[in-house]
Structures are given as structure tokens and as C-alpha cells.
Write a protein that holds these residues in place. Structure first.
Motif, PDB file in Angstrom:
ATOM      1  N   LYS A 217       0.851  -1.182   0.000  1.00 41.52           N
ATOM      2  CA  LYS A 217       0.000   0.000   0.000  1.00 41.52           C
ATOM      3  C   LYS A 217       0.887   1.233   0.000  1.00 41.52           C
ATOM      4  CE  LYS A 217      -3.390   2.505   2.837  1.00 41.52           C
ATOM      5  NZ  LYS A 217      -4.078   2.537   4.152  1.00 41.52           N
ATOM      6  N   TYR A 226      -7.338  -1.503  -0.636  1.00 38.36           N
ATOM      7  CA  TYR A 226      -8.512  -0.900  -0.008  1.00 38.36           C
ATOM      8  C   TYR A 226      -9.190   0.103  -0.934  1.00 38.36           C
ATOM      9  CZ  TYR A 226      -6.873  -3.461   3.945  1.00 38.36           C
ATOM     10  OH  TYR A 226      -6.479  -4.492   4.753  1.00 38.36           O
ATOM     11  N   VAL A 261     -12.728  -1.598   4.154  1.00 32.19           N
ATOM     12  CA  VAL A 261     -12.053  -0.298   4.120  1.00 32.19           C
ATOM     13  C   VAL A 261     -12.079   0.364   5.485  1.00 32.19           C
ATOM     14  CG1 VAL A 261     -12.018   1.977   3.055  1.00 32.19           C
ATOM     15  CG2 VAL A 261     -12.718  -0.011   1.705  1.00 32.19           C
ATOM     16  N   GLY A 265      -8.543  -0.543   6.556  1.00 31.82           N
ATOM     17  CA  GLY A 265      -7.787   0.251   5.592  1.00 31.82           C
ATOM     18  C   GLY A 265      -6.803   1.225   6.210  1.00 31.82           C
ATOM     19  N   TYR A 267      -7.539   4.277   7.162  1.00 35.62           N
ATOM     20  CA  TYR A 267      -7.898   5.659   6.829  1.00 35.62           C
ATOM     21  C   TYR A 267      -8.628   6.290   8.018  1.00 35.62           C
ATOM     22  CZ  TYR A 267      -6.942   3.713   2.244  1.00 35.62           C
ATOM     23  OH  TYR A 267      -6.346   3.077   1.194  1.00 35.62           O
ATOM     24  N   ILE A 290      -8.673   8.000  -0.159  1.00 34.27           N
ATOM     25  CA  ILE A 290      -8.300   6.627  -0.488  1.00 34.27           C
ATOM     26  C   ILE A 290      -7.568   6.584  -1.822  1.00 34.27           C
ATOM     27  CG2 ILE A 290      -9.198   4.307  -0.980  1.00 34.27           C
ATOM     28  CD1 ILE A 290     -11.562   5.027   0.888  1.00 34.27           C
TER      29      ILE A 290
END
Length: 497
Positions: A217, A226, A261, A265, A267, A290
């Protein structure tokens, strides 16, 4: 052995049309100084990475402007305050989608530009994927493969949103898009359009394969596992039917993808001042974003439409011709932090349309060449949408409490009091309103109406356009395909008007 070459410009332009002889002759006569040989490009892991970066580049060269025009102008978040250029032809192009003229001419609309930019980008992706061995084990190459599978799904899904009817309307028989998963042979029969259902199936297959293939990532300027889950959540949401006739299975799949997500993820939603300044910061430093098309090393011309004077009246005022609509602005509560996404941008003689959006603001003006530079990213996927995807999906799957909780995550983040006691139609309406306020100018507005079986109602006049209502079953819901495509490819069936 004869070596294969890239000539994205020629093949990309002719990818979806049938007459390829001129292009083939051009390719045969090209000297090798301005092309890459495939066996050189894909001779090392670094070559795969460079080719992938080139495929991202295709999305911010000729793709973004027609995509923004088609996806935003067909809703009720924007208002055109006068002609958008000094050229009458360019004005017709820029307002074609807004007026639902849906022109098939390259001179009078941007459908042609969007179609060819999409398939040109897909050509680069498919050339890349063709050169990855089914037994590949190198993680750098596999990571690049996953990113290209994501890009193919993303481009195809946007094509499907523009040219395919909403999924709840007979997806097995309605026409979607041509499914192209490899570079076309110059002598092959030009492809026809697959059904909406088959087109969605291909998008889902690419996303699932990309999810299984990602190895790392990186920053959010690049696709990730994600990001693929986030897009998958959106795709399944588009398949989840209407509020009155939901498809609970697809709704649950949308919510499950969103779970991946939100839970895994990494975030984080921005809060307070950081949220108010969301669109002024670099996308790569933004924990909520994202996936975004990064413009830190390029310029975007979206500020020309939204902020910079470009029309007949250049010199008379200091604003763009595309304003947030009074209907949109009227739905923002006094304490809503999203009011910070709009700023006073007056021009003489107009006391009504005084605000512009700063989601694509320019950073500085070069007086030497008259260019307004912008590093503002185009945010294609962010965490707020995923929460709202899950809210709608949960409601359609029967989870009222979960839907309200997700809605309030976004609602209260905007500085508003939590909503209580909502269920059924009232909760659904609140979710759609929150999507409209949160995701304005990010390519969702009209699709959220049509995929849910709702009309797009524009209750205000705009320049020389009167108020307008477009029902979800209207032929105008889908764009017409470029006449150039129809002329050269007899297997493509036009969308009716």
C-alpha cells in the motif's frame, strides 16, 4: 523476430472503431526513435512500474475534464451563469451534458472526448496486462498488475455509468459497454456492446482479482487493495436496487466491501479545521483520501470552469462560469462545516450567484503565459463516501440502526447535531441528502438519483436553460455514443434519445 511496439496515440484513438488500415500503415512506417518496444518496456520490474505510471498519467491528461463535465453537469449541484468560452462551438460542448442534449457529435458535446480518452487509457492498461505472465511471482510486477486491474475496473465502471442504464432496469438485456480485456488485433471484428449485467460482472471480476494480487500500500495517488474494496462497495451499491425494491444481497456485498475499508484500511476521517481545509491540502498527506489523481506535478483546468473567467465577459468579472446551484447551497445548515468548501466570488451585476466551490481551486497565476495553475487533486475515492455507501447498503439490507449510525458519522463530523429516530423513507432521504452535500462536485450527483429510480429535478433556471426534470426511465439518462464510433464500428448499437 519482428518486435511489437507501443503507439498509444494511433491505436488508442482507433481502438473502438473498425477502420484500422490507415493506422496500421502509420505504425508500419514509424521509425523507432519515438516508440517503446514491448520487449524492452517489460524487460524488467522497473519497466512494469514505469508503464503503470504512464497509465495513471492518461487519466489526468485528456480524461478528467470530460469526465467532470458529464458526471457533474447532469445533476442539480451546478448552475451555468453564462457561456463558458468565447467559441460558440466550445460553449455547445461544455453545456451539452448540462442541457441533456447528449450529442453524438465531437463538435457539440464531450461524449466523444470521454469515450476516446477512456479507451485510449484502457489500451495502455490492456497492453500492460497482456505482458504479465500467468505464473509471475515478482512482487513488484504483481503490485503493478493489481493497480492496472483496478484502473481497468475504474475506467470501465465510469463508462458503464455514462452509457449503461441503471442496474435495476433489466440489466440482462440493456446494453452496457464493449468488454475489452486485451489489445485488439488490427484485423479482428470490432467488438459489440455487452449487456449491463455482463459489464458489471467484468468490473467486479477485475476488482476481486486486483484485491487478491496487491502486495503493498503506497501513497493515495496510487491504487491499493482498499481502494479496490472502496470501488467494489460503490459498484455493488449501484446494483442494490431502489429503496422500494432493494436487492438485499448486493446491498450486503456493498456493506461488506465497505467494512474492509473502514475496519482495516487505516484511513481516518478529518475533523474540525482539518476537514474545513480538506481541499487545500496535498492529497498524499490526507488520511481520509483513499485514491486521488495527484496534480502536484501537473496542472488541472477544472479551476477554469469553476473559478477563472473564461467566457465572453472576460475582463468584466473574476469568476468561473460554473457555480454551485442555489438548490445545493440552500440545503447547507448555518453550522455546517461544508460551507467552508464555498467562498465569495462576486462579479459585477450579479447578486445571486456569489459563491464558488474551492474543491478545485487554483494556487497561483502565471502572468507570463496567462495560465492558472492548480495542484488540487481529483478525489475519486475517500472514506466519507465509503461510510455513506455502507449507510445506504445497510438500510437496503434491513439494518436500520447500522444505517443511521453510519449516516451520523458523516453528519456530526460536519458540525451538525446527530439525527435520531429516523427509519424507512425518511432515513433513506437523509442518506441521499448527506451524499449530495458531502460528495458535491466529485462525480456522484445524477447517478445517485437514477440508480435509485428517482428523478433528477433542477428547480432553477441557469443561463439560457430552464428548470428541468429527468426521470430515471427517460432515454436521456444515458449519453449517446460518438458518431465516429458508430461510423467505423457497425457492431456498436447507439443509445436511443
Amino acid at each position: 523476430m519482428k518486435r511489437k511496439i507501443f503507439n498509444i496515440g494511433c491505436i488508442g484513438v482507433l481502438l473502438m472503431i473498425g477502420t484500422l488500415s490507415a493506422c496500421k500503415k502509420q505504425l508500419d512506417s514509424l521509425a523507432p526513435h519515438n516508440v517503446n518496444f514491448e520487449n524492452q518496456q517489460f524487460g524488467s520490474p522497473n519497466g512494469y512500474t514505469k508503464a503503470t505510471i504512464g497509465n495513471y498519467t492518461a487519466l489526468y491528461t485528456s480524461y478528467e475534464t470530460p469526465w467532470f463535465n458529464i458526471s457533474e453537469y447532469r445533476g442539480n449541484n451546478v448552475k451555468v451563469i453564462d457561456v463558458t468560452s468565447t467559441s460558440s462551438a466550445a460553449d455547445l460542448q461544455n453545456t451539452d451534458a448540462f442541457k441533456y442534449n447528449n450529442s453524438e457529435s465531437k463538435d457539440f458535446g464531450l461524449s466523444d472526448a470521454f469515450w476516446f480518452a477512456s479507451y485510449k487509457a484502457l489500451l495502455g492498461v490492456n497492453v500492460f496486462l497482456k505482458n504479465v505472465s500467468a505464473t509471475e511471482t515478482n512482487n513488484v510486477i504483481l503490485q503493478a498488475k493489481a493497480e492496472n486491474l483496478f484502473l481497468r475496473a475504474f475506467i470501465n465502471f465510469n463508462l458503464l455509468r455514462v452509457y449503461g442504464r441503471p442496474y435495476y432496469q433489466s440489466p440482462a438485456t440493456n446494453l452496457g459497454i464493449p468488454i475489452i480485456t486485451a489489445p485488439l488485433d488490427l484485423t479482428a471484428t470490432p467488438p459489440a456492446r455487452a449487456s449491463v449485467q455482463a459489464s458489471y460482472d467484468q468490473v467486479i471480476a477485475d476488482l476481486n482479482q486486483s484485491i487478491a494480487t496487491f502486495k503493498s500500500k503506497g501513497v493515495n495517488s496510487f491504487a491499493s487493495k482498499y481502494g479496490a474494496f472502496a470501488l467494489l462497495s460503490r459498484v455493488y451499491l449501484y446494483m442494490s436496487g431502489t429503496f422500494d425494491q432493494p436487492n438485499a444481497n448486493y446491498a450486503r456485498l456493498s456493506a461488506q466491501a465497505a467494512d474492509s475499508v473502514i475496519l482495516n484500511g487505516g484511513y481516518r476521517l478529518l475533523q474540525g479545521t482539518a476537514y474545513s481545509n480538506y481541499y487545500a491540502a496535498s492529497n498524499q498527506l490526507n488520511t481520509e483520501t483513499i485514491w486521488a489523481i495527484n496534480h502536484e506535478a501537473s496542472t488541472s483546468n477544472l479551476p477554469i470552469l469553476l473559478m477563472q473567467p473564461q467566457g465572453t465577459y472576460v475582463g468584466l468579472y473574476t469568476t468561473g462560469q460554473i457555480k454551485p446551484s442555489p438548490d445545493l447551497l440552500g440545503k447547507l445548515a448555518a453550522t455546517d462545516l461544508r460551507k467552508n468548501f464555498y467562498f465569495t466570488d462576486l462579479y459585477p451585476g450579479n447578486t445571486t450567484d456569489v459563491l464558488s466551490t474551492n474543491k478545485y481551486s487554483y494556487r497561483f497565476f502565471n502572468g507570463v503565459n496567462g495560465v492558472y495553475y492548480s495542484y488540487a487533486a481529483f478525489n475519486h475515492l475517500r472514506l466519507a463516501e465509503v461510510y455513506l455507501n455502507r449507510a445506504e447498503a445497510r438500510l437496503k439490507a434491513g439494518d436500520t440502526g447500522g444505517a443511521l449510525a453510519d449516516l451520523n458519522v458523516i453528519h456530526t463530523r460536519a458540525g451538525l447535531t446527530a439525527l435520531v429516530g429516523l427509519s424507512g423513507q425518511a432515513l433513506f432521504d437523509a442518506i441521499l441528502l448527506e451524499r449530495r452535500l458531502e460528495l458535491a462536485f466529485e462525480g456522484h450527483n445524477s447517478y445517485d438519483y437514477f440508480r435509485n429510480g428517482l428523478p433528477m429535478v433542477r428547480n432553477y433556471s441557469s443561463f439560457n436553460s430552464p428548470p428541468l426534470t429527468v426521470n430515471p426511465t427517460d432515454a436521456k439518462v444515458v449519453m449517446r455514443i460518438s458518431q465516429l464510433v458508430l461510423t467505423e464500428n457497425p457492431n456498436i448499437i447507439q443509445n436511443q434519445q
